[in-house]
Write an enzyme that holds these catalytic residues in place. Structure first.
Site, PDB file in Angstrom:
ATOM      1  N   LEU A 279      35.846   3.581  -8.335  1.00  0.00           N
ATOM      2  CA  LEU A 279      36.402   2.232  -8.389  1.00  0.00           C
ATOM      3  C   LEU A 279      37.087   2.082  -9.989  1.00  0.00           C
ATOM      4  O   LEU A 279      36.534   2.612 -10.954  1.00  0.00           O
ATOM      5  CB  LEU A 279      35.239   1.223  -8.607  1.00  0.00           C
ATOM      6  CG  LEU A 279      35.575  -0.334  -9.041  1.00  0.00           C
ATOM      7  CD1 LEU A 279      36.613  -0.892  -8.165  1.00  0.00           C
ATOM      8  CD2 LEU A 279      34.217  -1.083  -9.371  1.00  0.00           C
ATOM      9  N   SER A 280      38.259   1.413  -9.993  1.00  0.00           N
ATOM     10  CA  SER A 280      39.169   1.058 -10.967  1.00  0.00           C
ATOM     11  C   SER A 280      39.202   2.406 -12.002  1.00  0.00           C
ATOM     12  O   SER A 280      40.126   3.458 -11.613  1.00  0.00           O
ATOM     13  CB  SER A 280      38.325  -0.029 -11.996  1.00  0.00           C
ATOM     14  OG  SER A 280      38.916  -0.374 -13.119  1.00  0.00           O
TER      15      SER A 280
END
Length: 363
Positions: A153-154
């Site tokens: 994520l991210s």
């Protein structure tokens, strides 16, 4: 006089430490329990200076798959596992998990350094540390080297893009959630701009970066891309850039368009008819991993950057990779509303804190 980047780094570290101390003081709680995860130490040089955690279900048979999971900024491996529910699914379906974890000595806000050139080369930095961990997990637990997958994520999504670009033959599949394309930024200011969707290189240039990182690759891993349509931290233009650059890299035709639980899904098919790339846009979702905490596909727990959306990206990604049952489409559920805005700030504080929030470094 120090640079603005140095100032931002020092302020971010000070803010993070202050926030952590305040939370502990007010709650009386100790730091988060790692839960079901156990420490994992890989032999090797570990040039990126990362730590790692593992989850191996009881009685896991030889030749089981391995999933590598990379957390986002301000998160730990345990935070991300609790939110996304990967260990729940691994216990159900019989595969092992490796959670590389960032340390504050490398990045004050626990972001993987996807924008530092020395950390995203195949033979150096954090990329090589993760590669060494994967090799050690396979050897230690007798896992299948042909069924290794990676997701994040991210900042973890951006580092996933780096791993897939630099070691594509190592992976059977990957999944990038709210990430940034490989090679899109080489400095902190560039990282801020790319996350906002400003100055992204053309897909052909991004594809060339990947090809340069892995010039001899003939087989590319299957790729699943997830993005919230209302993400104000990593602009959806990044998901578009990732999808189109990977399609160009493989010479794939225009995508088909359908839906999954009411959310738009596009897919690019390989010559053999299999889906090589999929891109799912979750309507109304902000910055985070889409989860379903209730219902037949429940997996994970809502929290910061772990967002209830009525759809489990964890289960659907594993299904796309072929290591879990493919989830039947259900009724779409709206994403959870965004958190209330923080009080207004003024002057230099507003400028610096605004930049840190957009980078996902503070909340």
């Amino acid at each position: 006089m120090g640079s603005l980047n140095d100032t931002i780094g020092r302020l971010a570290a000070r803010q993070s430490a202050a926030n952590s101390a305040m939370k502990v003081a007010m709650s009386g709680l100790a730091p988060a329990d790692p839960g079901v995860l156990r420490p994992f130490t890989a032999p090797g040089s570990n040039p990126g200076g990362l730590t790692a955690w593992q989850f191996v279900p009881a009685d896991l048979p030889p030749g089981a798959p391995l999933v590598v999971v990379l957390h986002g900024c301000t998160q730990t491996a345990a935070d991300y596992d609790r939110g996304a529910g990967w260990s729940t699914l691994a216990a159900e379906q019989g595969f092992a998990l490796l959670f590389p974890e960032q340390v504050r000595g490398n990045n004050a806000n626990l972001c993987f350094n996807w924008f530092v050139p020395a950390d995203i080369r195949a033979d150096a930095g954090e990329v090589l540390s993760i590669r060494q961990m994967i090799a050690a997990m396979i050897d230690t637990h007798g896992l299948d080297p042909q069924r290794v997958f990676i997701t994040g994520l991210s900042a973890g999504g951006a580092m996933t893009a780096a791993m897939l670009a630099t070691w594509p033959a190592l992976f059977a599949g990957g999944a990038i959630i709210a990430g940034v394309p490989y090679g899109a930024a080489a400095t902190v200011p560039e990282a801020f701009d790319r996350m906002r969707g400003h100055g992204l290189p053309a897909p052909a240039a991004l594809a060339a970066q990947i090809r340069h990182a892995s010039p001899d690759t003939v087989r590319w891993p299957r790729l699943s891309i997830w993005q919230g349509s209302a993400d104000k931290t990593v602009d959806p233009a990044n998901a578009e850039a990732i999808a189109h650059s990977w399609a160009l890299l493989q010479g794939l035709d225009m995508p088909a368009r359908d839906s999954v639980d009411g959310h738009v899904r596009r897919s690019w098919r390989a010559k053999d008819g299999s889906v090589a790339i999929e891109s799912v846009t979750v309507a109304g979702l902000g910055h985070g991993t889409p989860i379903a905490a209730q219902g037949p596909q429940a997996c994970g727990t809502p929290g910061p950057y772990m967002l209830e959306a009525g759809i489990s990206s964890t289960r659907r990604i594993a299904g796309f990779w072929g290591i879990a049952p493919v989830q039947a489409a259900g009724a779409a559920k709206p994403a959870a509303p965004a958190a209330p805005a923080a009080p207004a700030e003024t002057g230099m504080e507003a400028m610096i804190n605004g930049a840190l929030r957009q980078a996902g470094l503070i909340r």
